[in-house]
Design an enzyme around this catalytic site. Sequence first.
Site, PDB file in Angstrom:
ATOM      1  CG  LEU A  81      -2.088  -0.830   1.031  1.00  0.00           C
ATOM      2  CD1 LEU A  81      -3.143  -0.911   2.376  1.00  0.00           C
ATOM      3  CD2 LEU A  81      -2.976  -0.517  -0.336  1.00  0.00           C
ATOM      4  CG  ASN A 107      -8.468   0.473  -2.891  1.00  0.00           C
ATOM      5  OD1 ASN A 107      -7.714   0.339  -2.221  1.00  0.00           O
ATOM      6  ND2 ASN A 107      -9.406  -0.418  -3.462  1.00  0.00           N
ATOM      7  CG  ASN A 135      -7.759  -2.669   0.164  1.00  0.00           C
ATOM      8  OD1 ASN A 135      -8.411  -3.953   0.307  1.00  0.00           O
ATOM      9  ND2 ASN A 135      -6.590  -2.431  -0.180  1.00  0.00           N
ATOM     10  CB  CYS A 138      -4.391  -4.737   1.521  1.00  0.00           C
ATOM     11  SG  CYS A 138      -2.707  -4.638   0.763  1.00  0.00           S
ATOM     12  CE  LYS A 173      -9.872  -5.279  -4.899  1.00  0.00           C
ATOM     13  NZ  LYS A 173      -8.849  -4.551  -5.723  1.00  0.00           N
ATOM     14  CB  ILE A 199     -11.014 -12.024  -5.217  1.00  0.00           C
ATOM     15  CG1 ILE A 199     -10.287 -12.544  -6.295  1.00  0.00           C
ATOM     16  CG2 ILE A 199     -12.404 -12.941  -5.043  1.00  0.00           C
ATOM     17  CD1 ILE A 199      -9.673 -13.881  -6.548  1.00  0.00           C
ATOM     18  CG  ASN A 200      -7.013  -7.261  -2.754  1.00  0.00           C
ATOM     19  OD1 ASN A 200      -6.046  -7.430  -3.368  1.00  0.00           O
ATOM     20  ND2 ASN A 200      -7.412  -6.048  -2.199  1.00  0.00           N
ATOM     21  N   GLY A 225      -3.557 -12.068 -11.485  1.00  0.00           N
ATOM     22  CA  GLY A 225      -3.441 -12.517 -12.951  1.00  0.00           C
ATOM     23  C   GLY A 225      -3.983 -13.795 -13.454  1.00  0.00           C
TER      24      GLY A 225
END
Length: 311
Positions: A81, A107, A135, A138, A173, A199-200, A225
């Site tokens: 972050l 965010n 968020n 994280c 999120k 999704i994170n 990815g």
Amino acid sequence: MRNLPNLRVQLAPRHPKGLILSNPVMIAAGIAGYCGEYAEIADIQKLGAIVCKGTTLMPKEGNAQPRLVETASGLLNSVGLENIGVDALIGEKAPVWARWRVPVIVNVAGETIDEYVAVTSKLEGVPGISGIELNISCPNVSAGGIEFGVDPKLAARVTSAVRAASTLPVIVKLSPNVTDIREIALAVEEAGADAISLINTLRGMAIDIDQRKPCLGDSAGGLSGPAIKPVALYMVFETARVVHIPVIGCGGIACAEDALEFIMAGATAVQIGTASLTNPQLGLNVLEGIENFMRQNGVQNLAELIGIALA
Ligand SMILES: Cc1cc2nc3c(=O)[nH]c(=O)nc-3n(C[C@H](O)[C@H](O)[C@H](O)COP(=O)(O)O)c2cc1C
């Protein structure tokens, strides 16, 4: 002559002002910082919305290097972050966004509920900001972030506190690093979220066998990815079955077909992340591909496709 396909989506139907996007293709948080440089290489004004880097009350330096490592069809990151802090965002970035056609969503991250509320309160009434993405997911910070996203009670508390502090639409999120995503989704819906994004990244790591130590400076990181797409898709499907607010799908989207899978699984909009690092035009390609699919299949309104595979 047939009319052009209608790609408009409403992301915040429960919100008094709503949050209508011209199309469902968004840029995911953290992929292009505050998107100023991105705007110079891709016509991002055509996209549905942009989400900026996770923003905290004070500037943050982030984690030790290295912070990125490639894996099979994926990327591990432990950026931690790193961000300029909310005051600089308001002073330097928001005035630029205020001139953009594309809505920008901030965010918001924090270590405590008070910090989330403080950041959100500062964003109130700032021109150029169309919504908040909370968020609570994280995996790359030592305090806050994901702790809020794995406990339904804490997730609800931070959501209702931020909801009370803001007149902007609030998207929450979610983290995939949970046993039952539905429990958290229902808790934040009940607490006043206008929409849910997921999704994170998934917690993961890689080891350099020559150096005999983790590849990332912070040992572990978040996997993103194409490798995570099936997991993300399933979580969107599961969530969309139980909530009554829009779900925004994110995780491994690399082409229009991927985005359409998320839409059919119940996503009202999609966010593109890692795959756009290798192709900055990807968001625009995905948008064009969705439009072509609609034309070829005689679909007039995107709403006809949203959740069609949910039976
Ligand atoms: C380098 C990097 C930085 C990220 N930073 C943030 C962030 O600041 N806030 C956040 O909510 N998600 C962040 N994410 C997660 C992405 O927004 C997205 O949820 C995740 O990468 C899955 O989508 P993808 O597979 O399309 O990348 C980050 C991801 C990456 C790869």
